[in-house]
Design a protein around this motif. Structure first.
Motif, PDB file in Angstrom:
ATOM      1  N   VAL A  84      41.143  18.821  48.139  1.00 43.29           N
ATOM      2  CA  VAL A  84      41.516  17.440  47.827  1.00 43.29           C
ATOM      3  C   VAL A  84      40.471  16.848  46.886  1.00 43.29           C
ATOM      4  O   VAL A  84      39.270  16.898  47.165  1.00 43.29           O
ATOM      5  N   VAL A  85      40.943  16.284  45.769  1.00 43.41           N
ATOM      6  CA  VAL A  85      40.037  15.742  44.757  1.00 43.41           C
ATOM      7  C   VAL A  85      40.525  14.359  44.331  1.00 43.41           C
ATOM      8  O   VAL A  85      41.725  14.087  44.322  1.00 43.41           O
ATOM      9  N   ARG A  86      39.594  13.500  43.976  1.00 42.06           N
ATOM     10  CA  ARG A  86      39.912  12.183  43.422  1.00 42.06           C
ATOM     11  C   ARG A  86      40.495  12.378  42.014  1.00 42.06           C
ATOM     12  O   ARG A  86      39.953  13.129  41.211  1.00 42.06           O
ATOM     13  N   MET A  87      41.592  11.691  41.710  1.00 42.39           N
ATOM     14  CA  MET A  87      42.246  11.882  40.410  1.00 42.39           C
ATOM     15  C   MET A  87      41.302  11.556  39.253  1.00 42.39           C
ATOM     16  O   MET A  87      41.299  12.254  38.241  1.00 42.39           O
ATOM     17  N   HIS A  88      40.494  10.517  39.392  1.00 45.66           N
ATOM     18  CA  HIS A  88      39.544  10.173  38.329  1.00 45.66           C
ATOM     19  C   HIS A  88      38.588  11.335  38.072  1.00 45.66           C
ATOM     20  O   HIS A  88      38.307  11.679  36.905  1.00 45.66           O
ATOM     21  N   ASP A  89      38.091  11.946  39.127  1.00 43.94           N
ATOM     22  CA  ASP A  89      37.158  13.065  38.977  1.00 43.94           C
ATOM     23  C   ASP A  89      37.843  14.282  38.356  1.00 43.94           C
ATOM     24  O   ASP A  89      37.238  14.993  37.543  1.00 43.94           O
ATOM     25  N   LEU A  90      39.087  14.521  38.737  1.00 40.55           N
ATOM     26  CA  LEU A  90      39.837  15.633  38.165  1.00 40.55           C
ATOM     27  C   LEU A  90      40.006  15.450  36.658  1.00 40.55           C
ATOM     28  O   LEU A  90      39.759  16.380  35.876  1.00 40.55           O
ATOM     29  N   ILE A  91      40.385  14.256  36.248  1.00 46.72           N
ATOM     30  CA  ILE A  91      40.611  13.999  34.821  1.00 46.72           C
ATOM     31  C   ILE A  91      39.310  14.103  34.041  1.00 46.72           C
ATOM     32  O   ILE A  91      39.266  14.684  32.943  1.00 46.72           O
ATOM     33  N   GLN A  92      38.217  13.571  34.583  1.00 49.77           N
ATOM     34  CA  GLN A  92      36.931  13.652  33.897  1.00 49.77           C
ATOM     35  C   GLN A  92      36.461  15.095  33.747  1.00 49.77           C
ATOM     36  O   GLN A  92      35.883  15.471  32.719  1.00 49.77           O
ATOM     37  N   ASP A  93      36.712  15.911  34.765  1.00 46.40           N
ATOM     38  CA  ASP A  93      36.312  17.320  34.671  1.00 46.40           C
ATOM     39  C   ASP A  93      37.153  18.040  33.633  1.00 46.40           C
ATOM     40  O   ASP A  93      36.646  18.883  32.882  1.00 46.40           O
ATOM     41  N   ILE A  94      38.434  17.722  33.563  1.00 50.53           N
ATOM     42  CA  ILE A  94      39.317  18.341  32.569  1.00 50.53           C
ATOM     43  C   ILE A  94      38.881  17.968  31.153  1.00 50.53           C
ATOM     44  O   ILE A  94      38.814  18.829  30.267  1.00 50.53           O
ATOM     45  N   GLY A 147      28.910  18.450  47.301  1.00 52.64           N
ATOM     46  CA  GLY A 147      29.813  19.437  46.721  1.00 52.64           C
ATOM     47  C   GLY A 147      30.147  19.125  45.276  1.00 52.64           C
ATOM     48  O   GLY A 147      29.373  18.492  44.554  1.00 52.64           O
ATOM     49  N   VAL A 148      31.331  19.540  44.869  1.00 55.95           N
ATOM     50  CA  VAL A 148      31.770  19.346  43.479  1.00 55.95           C
ATOM     51  C   VAL A 148      32.922  18.350  43.421  1.00 55.95           C
ATOM     52  O   VAL A 148      33.736  18.375  42.507  1.00 55.95           O
ATOM     53  N   GLY A 149      32.962  17.461  44.410  1.00 58.57           N
ATOM     54  CA  GLY A 149      33.994  16.434  44.422  1.00 58.57           C
ATOM     55  C   GLY A 149      35.299  16.871  45.052  1.00 58.57           C
ATOM     56  O   GLY A 149      36.283  16.133  45.015  1.00 58.57           O
ATOM     57  N   VAL A 150      35.313  18.070  45.633  1.00 61.32           N
ATOM     58  CA  VAL A 150      36.530  18.603  46.242  1.00 61.32           C
ATOM     59  C   VAL A 150      36.244  18.980  47.691  1.00 61.32           C
ATOM     60  O   VAL A 150      35.257  19.663  47.973  1.00 61.32           O
ATOM     61  N   GLY A 154      34.364  11.772  60.556  1.00 61.18           N
ATOM     62  CA  GLY A 154      35.735  11.605  60.108  1.00 61.18           C
ATOM     63  C   GLY A 154      35.867  11.541  58.597  1.00 61.18           C
ATOM     64  O   GLY A 154      35.144  12.212  57.857  1.00 61.18           O
ATOM     65  N   ALA A 155      36.760  10.701  58.128  1.00 64.58           N
ATOM     66  CA  ALA A 155      37.109  10.649  56.703  1.00 64.58           C
ATOM     67  C   ALA A 155      35.915  10.285  55.824  1.00 64.58           C
ATOM     68  O   ALA A 155      35.763  10.801  54.715  1.00 64.58           O
ATOM     69  N   LYS A 156      35.056   9.380  56.307  1.00 63.45           N
ATOM     70  CA  LYS A 156      33.899   8.968  55.513  1.00 63.45           C
ATOM     71  C   LYS A 156      32.940  10.125  55.294  1.00 63.45           C
ATOM     72  O   LYS A 156      32.455  10.353  54.171  1.00 63.45           O
ATOM     73  N   LEU A 157      32.656  10.889  56.345  1.00 62.17           N
ATOM     74  CA  LEU A 157      31.769  12.046  56.225  1.00 62.17           C
ATOM     75  C   LEU A 157      32.386  13.102  55.308  1.00 62.17           C
ATOM     76  O   LEU A 157      31.689  13.659  54.446  1.00 62.17           O
ATOM     77  N   ILE A 158      33.649  13.370  55.489  1.00 56.95           N
ATOM     78  CA  ILE A 158      34.347  14.372  54.679  1.00 56.95           C
ATOM     79  C   ILE A 158      34.261  14.014  53.196  1.00 56.95           C
ATOM     80  O   ILE A 158      33.939  14.854  52.354  1.00 56.95           O
ATOM     81  N   THR A 159      34.509  12.752  52.877  1.00 60.46           N
ATOM     82  CA  THR A 159      34.483  12.300  51.479  1.00 60.46           C
ATOM     83  C   THR A 159      33.066  12.317  50.921  1.00 60.46           C
ATOM     84  O   THR A 159      32.838  12.742  49.779  1.00 60.46           O
ATOM     85  N   ASN A 160      32.084  11.870  51.711  1.00 64.39           N
ATOM     86  CA  ASN A 160      30.697  11.840  51.240  1.00 64.39           C
ATOM     87  C   ASN A 160      30.159  13.236  50.959  1.00 64.39           C
ATOM     88  O   ASN A 160      29.435  13.455  49.970  1.00 64.39           O
ATOM     89  N   ILE A 161      30.474  14.196  51.814  1.00 60.01           N
ATOM     90  CA  ILE A 161      30.007  15.567  51.588  1.00 60.01           C
ATOM     91  C   ILE A 161      30.594  16.121  50.294  1.00 60.01           C
ATOM     92  O   ILE A 161      29.893  16.751  49.499  1.00 60.01           O
ATOM     93  N   ALA A 162      31.885  15.879  50.081  1.00 58.38           N
ATOM     94  CA  ALA A 162      32.530  16.370  48.857  1.00 58.38           C
ATOM     95  C   ALA A 162      31.899  15.737  47.618  1.00 58.38           C
ATOM     96  O   ALA A 162      31.652  16.412  46.617  1.00 58.38           O
ATOM     97  N   ASP A 163      31.620  14.431  47.690  1.00 59.36           N
ATOM     98  CA  ASP A 163      31.115  13.710  46.520  1.00 59.36           C
ATOM     99  C   ASP A 163      29.638  13.960  46.250  1.00 59.36           C
ATOM    100  O   ASP A 163      29.218  14.093  45.101  1.00 59.36           O
ATOM    101  N   SER A 170      44.462   9.339  44.672  1.00 57.63           N
ATOM    102  CA  SER A 170      43.743   8.220  44.056  1.00 57.63           C
ATOM    103  C   SER A 170      42.514   7.825  44.870  1.00 57.63           C
ATOM    104  O   SER A 170      41.478   7.461  44.307  1.00 57.63           O
ATOM    105  N   ASP A 171      42.608   7.889  46.200  1.00 56.88           N
ATOM    106  CA  ASP A 171      41.515   7.461  47.073  1.00 56.88           C
ATOM    107  C   ASP A 171      41.330   8.490  48.189  1.00 56.88           C
ATOM    108  O   ASP A 171      42.036   8.445  49.204  1.00 56.88           O
ATOM    109  N   PRO A 172      40.391   9.425  48.039  1.00 53.63           N
ATOM    110  CA  PRO A 172      40.205  10.462  49.061  1.00 53.63           C
ATOM    111  C   PRO A 172      39.883   9.909  50.449  1.00 53.63           C
ATOM    112  O   PRO A 172      40.334  10.472  51.450  1.00 53.63           O
ATOM    113  N   LEU A 173      39.108   8.830  50.521  1.00 51.74           N
ATOM    114  CA  LEU A 173      38.758   8.269  51.821  1.00 51.74           C
ATOM    115  C   LEU A 173      40.019   7.834  52.576  1.00 51.74           C
ATOM    116  O   LEU A 173      40.201   8.166  53.757  1.00 51.74           O
ATOM    117  N   GLN A 174      40.883   7.113  51.896  1.00 55.64           N
ATOM    118  CA  GLN A 174      42.128   6.670  52.524  1.00 55.64           C
ATOM    119  C   GLN A 174      43.026   7.860  52.853  1.00 55.64           C
ATOM    120  O   GLN A 174      43.628   7.921  53.928  1.00 55.64           O
TER     121      GLN A 174
END
Length: 235
Positions: free
Chosen positions: A107-117, A87-90, A75-84, A49-53
């Motif tokens: 690792v992907v945000r559930m909202h992004d996964l559902i929207q891509d589907i 990258g392609v959200g993953v 750390g987590a903030k950089l990892i999440t920002n690069i993906a978002d 639900s929350d990639p940063l957390q």
């Protein structure tokens, strides 16, 4: 417990080593392995639900899964920002060694996964889920939501195929959708990759798409096309 159940339990056991997830599937050659000790790369997609957390918690548990520069610089903030943003959200952690197995996980945000589907916004994980996967965790019923994606993939493939085609041709066209425009297919990937995927997982493609094929029967597939797909059909 038979080999299949043992392999399934082995795949699930990795989830005990990471923070909780809302969705998890494995894909690739793992789908055919009934030997949990066989040396093959295991590929996971994890929905949270929350990639940063999630990354914050995972860094405390498994900092060695991440590139050292990411851990040191942000750390987590950089990892999440690069993906978002780049990258392609993953975010993928590749070449992770766990219990003598080599694995990678995205690792992907559930909202992004559902929207891509539903909308093919990035056509990345939606393309992955058009091919066989083994869903291990599915708290939000992604398997049902993915039926929209499978039906759309079949519709696109049927529009791209000639009037007469075989069932294998259909699955190959579906499989190829996510590789269209991928420059790796020009020089880095095996030119026969799609064919090998379909032939190696034909029964899995069939179980995924046969219900949708039957929906189309009598709607807009011609009798000649159906005769190639359903040889015993009396259409």
């Amino acid at each position: 417990m038979d080999n299949k159940d043992t392999a399934h339990s082995h795949l699930l056991s990795f989830l005990n080593a990471i923070p909780p997830v809302d969705f998890c599937c494995v894909y690739g050659s793992t789908l055919h392995s009934t030997d949990p000790g066989k040396s093959t790369m295991v590929d996971y997609i994890l929905g949270v639900s929350d990639p940063l957390q999630w990354h914050s918690e995972n860094l405390k548990m498994n900092a060695d899964h991440y590139a050292s520069w990411m851990v040191l610089l942000g750390g987590a903030k950089l990892i999440t920002n690069i993906a978002d943003k780049l990258g392609v959200g993953v975010h993928f952690n590749p070449y992770v060694t766990w219990n003598d197995k080599m694995l990678k996980y995205g690792v992907v945000r559930m909202h992004d996964l559902i929207q891509d589907i539903l909308n093919w916004e990035r056509f990345y994980l939606s393309g992955r889920l058009q091919k066989p996967v083994n869903m291990l965790v599915d708290n939000l019923d992604i398997e049902t939501i993915n039926s929209v994606n499978l039906r759309a993939a079949m519709s696109a493939a049927l529009l791209l195929l000639p009037p007469k085609f075989t069932e294998e041709d259909l699955y190959a066209k579906i499989c190829s959708l996510s590789y269209m425009g991928d420059v790796r297919m020009l020089f880095a990937e095996d030119r026969n990759k799609v064919k090998k995927i379909v032939q190696g997982q034909f029964d899995l493609f069939q179980s995924m798409y046969k219900p949708f094929l039957e929906e189309y029967e009598g709607l807009w597939l011609t009798s000649d096309s159906l005769a190639h797909i359903f040889p015993s059909s009396n259409c």
